[in-house]
Design a protein around this motif. Structure first.
Motif, PDB file in Angstrom:
ATOM      1  N   ASP A  15     -14.697  45.359   2.957  1.00  0.00           N
ATOM      2  CA  ASP A  15     -13.943  45.241   1.713  1.00  0.00           C
ATOM      3  C   ASP A  15     -12.516  44.768   1.993  1.00  0.00           C
ATOM      4  O   ASP A  15     -11.984  43.905   1.291  1.00  0.00           O
ATOM      5  CB  ASP A  15     -13.904  46.571   0.968  1.00  0.00           C
ATOM      6  N   LYS A  16     -11.910  45.343   3.013  1.00  0.00           N
ATOM      7  CA  LYS A  16     -10.544  44.947   3.370  1.00  0.00           C
ATOM      8  C   LYS A  16     -10.508  43.494   3.826  1.00  0.00           C
ATOM      9  O   LYS A  16      -9.590  42.741   3.481  1.00  0.00           O
ATOM     10  CB  LYS A  16      -9.991  45.860   4.463  1.00  0.00           C
ATOM     11  N   LEU A  17     -11.516  43.099   4.592  1.00  0.00           N
ATOM     12  CA  LEU A  17     -11.586  41.720   5.063  1.00  0.00           C
ATOM     13  C   LEU A  17     -11.752  40.761   3.878  1.00  0.00           C
ATOM     14  O   LEU A  17     -11.089  39.722   3.812  1.00  0.00           O
ATOM     15  CB  LEU A  17     -12.740  41.555   6.050  1.00  0.00           C
ATOM     16  N   ALA A  18     -12.606  41.126   2.944  1.00  0.00           N
ATOM     17  CA  ALA A  18     -12.808  40.292   1.757  1.00  0.00           C
ATOM     18  C   ALA A  18     -11.517  40.207   0.944  1.00  0.00           C
ATOM     19  O   ALA A  18     -11.163  39.130   0.427  1.00  0.00           O
ATOM     20  CB  ALA A  18     -13.937  40.854   0.905  1.00  0.00           C
ATOM     21  N   GLN A  19     -10.801  41.304   0.823  1.00  0.00           N
ATOM     22  CA  GLN A  19      -9.544  41.322   0.087  1.00  0.00           C
ATOM     23  C   GLN A  19      -8.510  40.425   0.768  1.00  0.00           C
ATOM     24  O   GLN A  19      -7.800  39.672   0.107  1.00  0.00           O
ATOM     25  CB  GLN A  19      -9.015  42.754  -0.037  1.00  0.00           C
ATOM     26  N   LEU A  20      -8.440  40.493   2.092  1.00  0.00           N
ATOM     27  CA  LEU A  20      -7.500  39.643   2.835  1.00  0.00           C
ATOM     28  C   LEU A  20      -7.842  38.171   2.657  1.00  0.00           C
ATOM     29  O   LEU A  20      -6.945  37.330   2.496  1.00  0.00           O
ATOM     30  CB  LEU A  20      -7.499  40.017   4.314  1.00  0.00           C
ATOM     31  N   GLN A  21      -9.128  37.844   2.690  1.00  0.00           N
ATOM     32  CA  GLN A  21      -9.537  36.455   2.507  1.00  0.00           C
ATOM     33  C   GLN A  21      -9.170  35.966   1.105  1.00  0.00           C
ATOM     34  O   GLN A  21      -8.716  34.842   0.925  1.00  0.00           O
ATOM     35  CB  GLN A  21     -11.037  36.304   2.747  1.00  0.00           C
ATOM     36  N   LEU A  22      -9.368  36.828   0.111  1.00  0.00           N
ATOM     37  CA  LEU A  22      -9.017  36.476  -1.261  1.00  0.00           C
ATOM     38  C   LEU A  22      -7.520  36.241  -1.393  1.00  0.00           C
ATOM     39  O   LEU A  22      -7.085  35.291  -2.046  1.00  0.00           O
ATOM     40  CB  LEU A  22      -9.470  37.585  -2.210  1.00  0.00           C
ATOM     41  N   GLU A  23      -6.720  37.085  -0.764  1.00  0.00           N
ATOM     42  CA  GLU A  23      -5.269  36.917  -0.797  1.00  0.00           C
ATOM     43  C   GLU A  23      -4.837  35.627  -0.109  1.00  0.00           C
ATOM     44  O   GLU A  23      -3.922  34.949  -0.564  1.00  0.00           O
ATOM     45  CB  GLU A  23      -4.578  38.123  -0.158  1.00  0.00           C
ATOM     46  N   GLU A  24      -5.505  35.269   0.986  1.00  0.00           N
ATOM     47  CA  GLU A  24      -5.186  34.019   1.678  1.00  0.00           C
ATOM     48  C   GLU A  24      -5.503  32.821   0.799  1.00  0.00           C
ATOM     49  O   GLU A  24      -4.725  31.861   0.742  1.00  0.00           O
ATOM     50  CB  GLU A  24      -5.974  33.927   2.984  1.00  0.00           C
ATOM     51  N   ILE A  25      -6.622  32.881   0.094  1.00  0.00           N
ATOM     52  CA  ILE A  25      -7.003  31.782  -0.794  1.00  0.00           C
ATOM     53  C   ILE A  25      -5.999  31.649  -1.925  1.00  0.00           C
ATOM     54  O   ILE A  25      -5.570  30.543  -2.262  1.00  0.00           O
ATOM     55  CB  ILE A  25      -8.438  32.005  -1.339  1.00  0.00           C
ATOM     56  N   LYS A  26      -5.592  32.783  -2.515  1.00  0.00           N
ATOM     57  CA  LYS A  26      -4.593  32.749  -3.578  1.00  0.00           C
ATOM     58  C   LYS A  26      -3.275  32.174  -3.077  1.00  0.00           C
ATOM     59  O   LYS A  26      -2.633  31.373  -3.749  1.00  0.00           O
ATOM     60  CB  LYS A  26      -4.349  34.150  -4.138  1.00  0.00           C
ATOM     61  N   GLY A  27      -2.875  32.584  -1.882  1.00  0.00           N
ATOM     62  CA  GLY A  27      -1.635  32.071  -1.297  1.00  0.00           C
ATOM     63  C   GLY A  27      -1.700  30.575  -1.061  1.00  0.00           C
ATOM     64  O   GLY A  27      -0.733  29.849  -1.328  1.00  0.00           O
TER      65      GLY A  27
END
Length: 114
Positions: A15-27
């Protein structure tokens, strides 16, 4: 009990990894949007300079593009009123500037200049 904690921690990690990936995409998307905005601003400024040079060359005074100011140069997407067609609408403003440039294109040796 250790057996139950391991899958939980693995799920939390995924879940944390998915959240980090989502944040990277948003950035990355925000960076692209900011880059695009900078390019629009540079392009609009270049068009304005090009029009100013042509108007000085042919000694032409342009009327205002909108009611936001008394002068042609007062119209700008960042400074127009919020009910103006150009307010934060760089595309419409660029179209208007292109139209002015195209209408002011006077071919060399034209009989209209004589």
């Amino acid at each position: 009990m250790n057996f139950q904690e391991e899958p939980c921690s693995e799920e939390n990690m995924s879940d944390k990894l998915a959240q980090l990936q989502l944040e990277e995409i948003k950035g990355a998307k925000e960076e692209q949007q900011q880059q695009k905005e900078k390019e629009y601003q540079r392009y609009v400024e270049a068009l304005r300079v090009q029009i100013q040079e042509k108007m000085q060359l042919y000694n032409i005074t342009l009327p205002a593009l909108c009611c936001c100011g008394p002068d042609f140069w007062d119209a700008h997407p960042d400074t127009c009123a919020n009910n103006c067609i150009f307010y934060k609408n760089h595309r419409a403003y660029m179209r208007a500037l292109h139209s002015v440039i195209n209408s002011c294109d006077i071919p060399e040796g034209s009989s209209a200049l004589r």
